[in-house]
Design a protein around this motif. Sequence first.
Motif, mmCIF file in Angstrom:
data_model
loop_
_atom_site.group_PDB
_atom_site.id
_atom_site.type_symbol
_atom_site.label_atom_id
_atom_site.label_comp_id
_atom_site.label_asym_id
_atom_site.label_seq_id
_atom_site.Cartn_x
_atom_site.Cartn_y
_atom_site.Cartn_z
ATOM 1 N N SER A 1 0.825 -1.197 0.000
ATOM 2 C CA SER A 1 0.000 0.000 0.000
ATOM 3 C C SER A 1 0.860 1.247 0.000
ATOM 4 O O SER A 1 0.674 2.154 -0.801
ATOM 5 N N LEU A 2 1.836 1.274 0.896
ATOM 6 C CA LEU A 2 2.701 2.444 1.002
ATOM 7 C C LEU A 2 3.493 2.647 -0.273
ATOM 8 O O LEU A 2 3.594 3.754 -0.783
ATOM 9 N N ILE B 1 3.003 1.779 -3.325
ATOM 10 C CA ILE B 1 2.252 2.292 -4.467
ATOM 11 C C ILE B 1 1.865 3.747 -4.231
ATOM 12 O O ILE B 1 1.975 4.582 -5.127
ATOM 13 N N ALA B 2 1.452 4.034 -3.010
ATOM 14 C CA ALA B 2 1.059 5.413 -2.728
ATOM 15 C C ALA B 2 2.238 6.336 -2.932
ATOM 16 O O ALA B 2 2.132 7.401 -3.525
#
Lengths: 276, 329, 384
Positions: free
Chosen positions: C41-42, C44-45
């Motif tokens: 998640s991180l 990609i963000a």
Amino acid sequence: MSAEAKNKPSLPPRGTVVLEARGIVKRYGHVTALGGTDLELRAGEVLAIVGDNGAGKSTLIKVLCGAVIPDAGQVLLDGTPVHFRSPLDARRLGIETVYQDLAVAPALDIATNLFLGREVRRSGPIGSWFRLLDKKRMRREAQREMDELKFHLPSIDSAVEKLSGGQRQGVAVARAAIFASRLVIMDEPTAALGVRESGQVLNLIRTIRDRGLPVILISHDMPHVFEVADRIQIMRLGRRAALTTPQRHTMSEVVAIMTGAARGDEPVPDSNQTMG
Amino acid sequence: MSVISAAKPNRMIGGFGRLFTTPTFGPLIVLIAFCAVFSLTTRTFWAAGNLSLVVQQSVIVGTLAIGQTMIILTAGIDLANGGIAVLGTIIAGRLVAQEQNPALSLLFALVLCTCFGLTAGLLVSRLMLPPFIVTLGLLGIITAITRLVAQGGAFPVTDDLLSWTGNAFAVGDTSITYGMIIMFCLYLLVWYLLTQTAWGRHVYAIGNNREAARLVGIPVQARLLSVYTFAGLLYGIGAWLALGRIPNADPNALQNANLDSITAVVIGGTSLFGGRGSLWGTLIGTLIVAVLRNGLTLTGIDPLWQDLVTGILVISAVALDQMSRRRQR
Amino acid sequence: MHTIRAAALRAARFNTDRTHFGNEPPIQIGSSRTPGRMGASLSIAIAAAAVSLAGVFGSATPSANAATGDQITIGLVTKTEVNPYFVKLRQAATAEAEKQGAKLIARFGKFDGDNEGQVAAVENLISAGVKGILITPNNSTGMLGIIKKARDKGVLVIALDTATDPADAVDATLATDNFEAGVLQGQYARKALGSKAPKLAMLDGSPGGTVDVQRHDGFLKGFGLKEGDPAIAGKQITHGAQDEGQTAMENLLTAHPDINVVYTINEPAAEGAYAAIKARGKLKDIVLTSIDGGRLGVQYVKDGKIAATVMQFPKIMATRGVDYVVDYVKSGKKPSGFINTGAKLITDKPFSGLPSQDTKWGLENCWGLVTPAAAPHTSFALID
């Protein structure tokens, strides 16, 4: 309906017939799926229904859990005739079903899935007017049920999709166990599982039975059937071909009766009545 | 091994873990990053007045996106939300222009919008038609009706009640409009419904595994109908908010609101396949787009970067969703 | 651990098949999955944010971002960016701003009619501290609120190309007198038709647009017809777009094959109309006129596709707008009223009594993109 609030019936004496089906007939057009089937489920037992494809196992189960309405015949629960118009009717009478595809929502957590469709609200006005869920209570009861069933999971809050196949099956079985007050029906509970996980599920089945809920299960897996069933009903061509126990027949004998290579001890219909 | 009884799961890690894996974490980081960048490169971004401006600019799409979120959570989609809202503004404006009671006119517009939501809901739930097609067709019908009622042009809406949502009061340097407050209240309300009630759980379950929901006894048709109908009401409120922001009933307005709301929902971490996502993510997604637009203007950078960056964010969000779903399987 | 032992026994008894049917490996304690998912998640963000930031920084040319403390910032808000007319406005304004040492921030709506987009652009420009805003308002009444807010803050607001309603909502309007332009177009059309009984087709733009209404009415006045006259065979909406112009012309020709004169709202619509007329083989029978005076349009007149067009001067609008803002900052002087930037009839077949310029003059003074192939709304494969 929580486990604690539900009326756990006092265990009826062994041998009492809990669920009975007499002469169930179901036709789909020209095909007769069930041509006058009988079934008796006794208290405190695990009854396995086996049969080849097309023998009528699934249809019989659907009749018993209310998903299908038979054309003829009777179903009796504790000796009283019942007529199910939908699965909800069966559920209301305390019959719970574990479907082959489990019917769980993978993205939601275990506790949510256990209470899906039967969520518990907080008591008092905050529950009835604001419809606030009592999540703590549901989690607590879910955890308690898992503990009682001796089924261990990492966390009651993990999403079901994070679990292995056997654990998911366990969740579905636990859901039935929480809410069933009469009996539990299971459709191919070990079909997609490996050895170790099948073992866990069979264990669950035994635990449920020992708690006072008789179990009907359909299975293709002979070893599993022989491991867990008290009695075995062999279906063939839409009728009960034989009713036996793992002690009386061997696996290959049962298979032979299933396929028609050997005679069962139920009367065989003459050829006029067989299905097309 | 899985059979070993897990000791009480490590509460600390569990708690933090849940925070970090909430679908809103990624979008939140992006929002914070953009705010940081624009604060550092301009003097004007990080000012109370400017920030409240950004929120004001998010009010219309933000409200429409609430309905879109609910619908996408059920694995549906709504292409008609902008159209419904515009029709609401036209109807309310017309009635008031014809000397009707403003409160009743507004109420009528709200009811009408809710009815359109109901229609979509009936088609989706009872006739089992795909939501994409249903709302696409509905959009065409609504556009035609709008043009008919508006008779060609936009017209100003000067009524006090209808444009009340644009009235603001000052809090320090910021300016808070009633529309902003309404939007936040709606977010709170729908968040509560989605996460603290059985209805909300059913919505998630239907999107995640409709067959399972049916089998466990959830009244799927009723739930779907309620979702679309409620969304219609929200679109009606969105119409009221639109009139507050620009006191003009314009049949050409909000043409892209459907895609904008879908963008906000997707960037916010809700899965287009249904069953997963958070309403707050949608709010963050809406704010991300507004912050981007505002920041690019303040720094004088070519606005084409807005489309580019938005596109990247959308694809990243969907890719992330797919990756995490594949892991679970 | 009764279960483990029992499971082990079972495993031994049957076989040691350890296949998990597509299941994942047994779950560890739930949290240990978290870093994995959080990591994805991180990352990609962060990747998304990083690319975006790179774009934001990378696109900033030194001159664009080097707003010195006392540099004058001017805002320009056009309707869209796809119409070459608005592109020309922006280019001319940018050039003039550079000449004056000012900074121009240009924004636009997403589609013709995007009120919300224009309102947000103006709000953001005010936040950015612009001293003046040049705007082509989408729909006159929609922008009034935000324009007032801008003026209240001391920002000079000049409307370009389209007047607001009421016209004094802005400090000044720099525009073509679209009615006058329409009149010129109508007068030419009447003269070109000669003594034939007219059968007029009108290809309008967007319903309710001020410019659209003014040109339409001006044409009728110049041509000498009243609204509702039976000589008007039909009207269609084209939104000023080529494809819609073509469809509209086709439909009108089907309904009224005897059409012999056509009014078009702008040159892209005329382009579409030309294609339809050519396809029917009616080129000799129809007088096709237009307005705008873009390079493409003048070329059409030169090539004989359009009989005449009326030229606008967006360059004048843009440059004088910028000059007014600079003047306002320096001396506090505000322009006011309607400032006509002029309209000129462009044709190679002039008629006496109707002043016009030829296409040579037209090409020298027109707006529009230098390479026609780059212009949107154009498909040379379609024409010829």
